[in-house]
Design a protein around this motif. Structure first.
Motif, PDB file in Angstrom:
ATOM      1  N   UNK A  15       0.623  -1.240  -0.066  1.00 30.40           N
ATOM      2  CA  UNK A  15      -0.146  -0.049   0.058  1.00 30.40           C
ATOM      3  C   UNK A  15       0.923   1.061  -0.073  1.00 30.40           C
ATOM      4  N   UNK A  16       2.196   1.203   0.453  1.00 26.94           N
ATOM      5  CA  UNK A  16       3.019   2.369   0.531  1.00 26.94           C
ATOM      6  C   UNK A  16       4.332   2.103  -0.162  1.00 26.94           C
ATOM      7  N   UNK A  17       4.402   1.998  -1.593  1.00 25.97           N
ATOM      8  CA  UNK A  17       5.533   1.716  -2.200  1.00 25.97           C
ATOM      9  C   UNK A  17       6.465   2.878  -2.382  1.00 25.97           C
ATOM     10  N   UNK A  18       7.904   2.977  -2.040  1.00 24.60           N
ATOM     11  CA  UNK A  18       8.599   4.087  -1.965  1.00 24.60           C
ATOM     12  C   UNK A  18       9.648   3.966  -2.960  1.00 24.60           C
ATOM     13  N   UNK A  43      11.286  21.558   8.758  1.00 24.57           N
ATOM     14  CA  UNK A  43      12.350  21.800   9.742  1.00 24.57           C
ATOM     15  C   UNK A  43      13.944  21.362   8.997  1.00 24.57           C
ATOM     16  N   UNK A  44      14.866  21.182   9.961  1.00 23.76           N
ATOM     17  CA  UNK A  44      16.131  21.087   9.582  1.00 23.76           C
ATOM     18  C   UNK A  44      16.648  19.554   9.220  1.00 23.76           C
ATOM     19  N   UNK A  45      15.670  18.625   9.353  1.00 23.57           N
ATOM     20  CA  UNK A  45      16.066  17.304   9.013  1.00 23.57           C
ATOM     21  C   UNK A  45      15.826  17.196   7.301  1.00 23.57           C
ATOM     22  N   UNK A  46      17.028  16.530   6.779  1.00 18.13           N
ATOM     23  CA  UNK A  46      16.997  16.389   5.412  1.00 18.13           C
ATOM     24  C   UNK A  46      16.691  14.663   5.190  1.00 18.13           C
ATOM     25  N   UNK A  47      15.711  14.378   4.613  1.00 20.10           N
ATOM     26  CA  UNK A  47      15.630  13.088   4.172  1.00 20.10           C
ATOM     27  C   UNK A  47      15.546  12.778   2.630  1.00 20.10           C
ATOM     28  N   UNK A  48      15.364  13.879   1.786  1.00 19.68           N
ATOM     29  CA  UNK A  48      15.272  13.625   0.487  1.00 19.68           C
ATOM     30  C   UNK A  48      14.287  12.792  -0.107  1.00 19.68           C
ATOM     31  N   UNK A  49      12.965  13.195   0.550  1.00 15.74           N
ATOM     32  CA  UNK A  49      11.842  12.375   0.162  1.00 15.74           C
ATOM     33  C   UNK A  49      11.892  10.678   0.471  1.00 15.74           C
TER      34      UNK A  49
END
Length: 385
Positions: free
Chosen positions: A215-218, A284-290
């Motif tokens: 259901x949640x493919x990334x 915010x300041x967390x970077x997780x690049x989608x």
């Protein structure tokens, strides 16, 4: 004896079935595709246990912190993050429990049409609990199994929807220090009947048998949401949630369980020691690049202690309550019933799912949109009167 006079008063948690000493309760699916308890009155001894454990009749409680803590967070393990629905925090909690010879209870999908609770005591076996399942899980004998582990002084992590956690609390009857709970911030549970028709639609459209739905493919990133539909021949297709006739109707509240529209556990403070949700709209300041980001809500001392055990495995940023509630409404409020829900589910018994979905929410006519708006306004006026 449990008697469901109004469907909104049953969340389908199966606590009544699990506690019954005479096994005289069974879960039976109604015409809308939701399971409800039916009592065999000839076998019933009127002990009242079924009513005592019901989380809607008797609200479950937890011992909360003076001030709930809120975080944005994601797992530093890229492989786990990729396979997780959002930030992969649940698997960090799993590892913390398993490494102390504990056990984990969660939901897994064992076929395209079935999800259920399971027990795992190895990290590898816990991987089946990863990912979102937009169906109501069968509980089976899980509450009894949890109680057995608790009495044997095993550490237990139980993950489920808020009503399932409330049902567990009522079932075990007292506070066990070795029990840790993680509630999933829930949008609601959809109709099994609708989901079966969705599977039939997919198999007719692609002329292949469905093996599994993720259901949640990334694989193409966290956003926008996508479903991955896997077929028995090894092929697959991915579909955006906004283009899925199942997901779109689910998100627009066309076929959720009646109790979901008045859920007493969709609130703050949360029922679980820790609660997890998607963190959409984070700036915010967390970077997780989608790659996925979680809201982590720490509500109890046990939750705080468990969270402290995983901080070296995650990137996290503490935020305030207002920041979270403006980005995830189901943290604090239940979904609203779609004004066309009853009409849609009644017609589904005689009209193909694809045709009905197109008529109501995929490609509605201008007249249909106007009619729905009028219904909504009438509904709002009635509630205010």
């Amino acid at each position: 004896m449990i008697q469901i006079k109004e469907k909104k008063n049953c969340c389908g948690c199966e606590a009544c079935l699990s506690i019954c000493p005479k096994s005289c309760i069974e879960m039976v699916e109604d015409s809308e595709g939701f399971r409800y308890p039916i009592v065999n009155e000839e076998k019933c001894i009127h002990c009242g246990l079924c009513e005592k454990v019901c989380p809607l009749i008797n609200s479950a409680q937890n011992t909360h912190l003076e001030e709930t803590e809120f975080y944005a967070a994601y797992n530093l393990d890229d492989d786990i993050l990729k396979e997780s629905s959002s930030g992969g925090i649940f698997f960090c909690l799993v590892k913390a429990i398993i490494q102390e010879s504990g056990v984990v209870y969660g939901v897994y999908q064992d076929s395209p049409l079935e999800v259920q609770f399971g027990r795992a005591d190895t990290i590898e076996d816990c991987k089946k609990f990863m990912g979102s399942k937009y169906l109501q899980a069968k509980v089976n004998k899980i509450y009894k199994s949890v109680l057995k582990d608790l009495k044997e002084e095993r550490k237990v992590l139980f993950s489920g929807t808020p009503c399932q956690i409330a049902a567990l609390y009522n079932f075990i009857g007292k506070n066990y220090e070795n029990l840790y709970t993680c509630d999933v911030v829930c949008h609601g549970v959809p109709s099994n009947m609708v989901y079966r028709q969705y599977i039939q639609y997919l198999q007719s459209k692609y002329q292949k048998k469905v093996k599994n739905i993720k259901f949640r493919d990334k694989s193409e990133g966290w956003a926008p949401n996508r479903l991955k539909i896997e077929f028995m021949d090894g092929t697959f297709v991915t579909v955006r949630s906004s283009d899925s006739i199942f997901q779109k109707g689910f998100l627009e509240n066309y076929y959720l369980r009646k109790s979901c529209y008045s859920c007493k556990y969709a609130k703050l403070p949360r029922i679980g020691d820790i609660s997890l949700a998607d963190f959409w709209g984070y700036d915010g300041n967390l970077e997780n690049e989608n790659r996925g980001l979680s809201i982590v809500i720490v509500s109890t001392e046990k939750g705080k202690m468990l969270f402290s055990q995983i901080t070296d495995k995650i990137e996290f940023h503490q935020v305030n309550q207002e920041y979270v509630t403006t980005r995830s409404r189901h943290v604090w409020i239940h979904p609203s019933q779609n004004v066309e829900r009853e009409e849609f589910l009644k017609k589904l018994n005689g009209i193909e799912f694809e045709k009905l979905a197109n008529r109501y929410y995929m490609n509605p006519t201008v007249w249909k949109k106007i009619r729905k708006k009028v219904k909504s306004l009438i509904g709002e006026h009635t509630r205010e009167s």
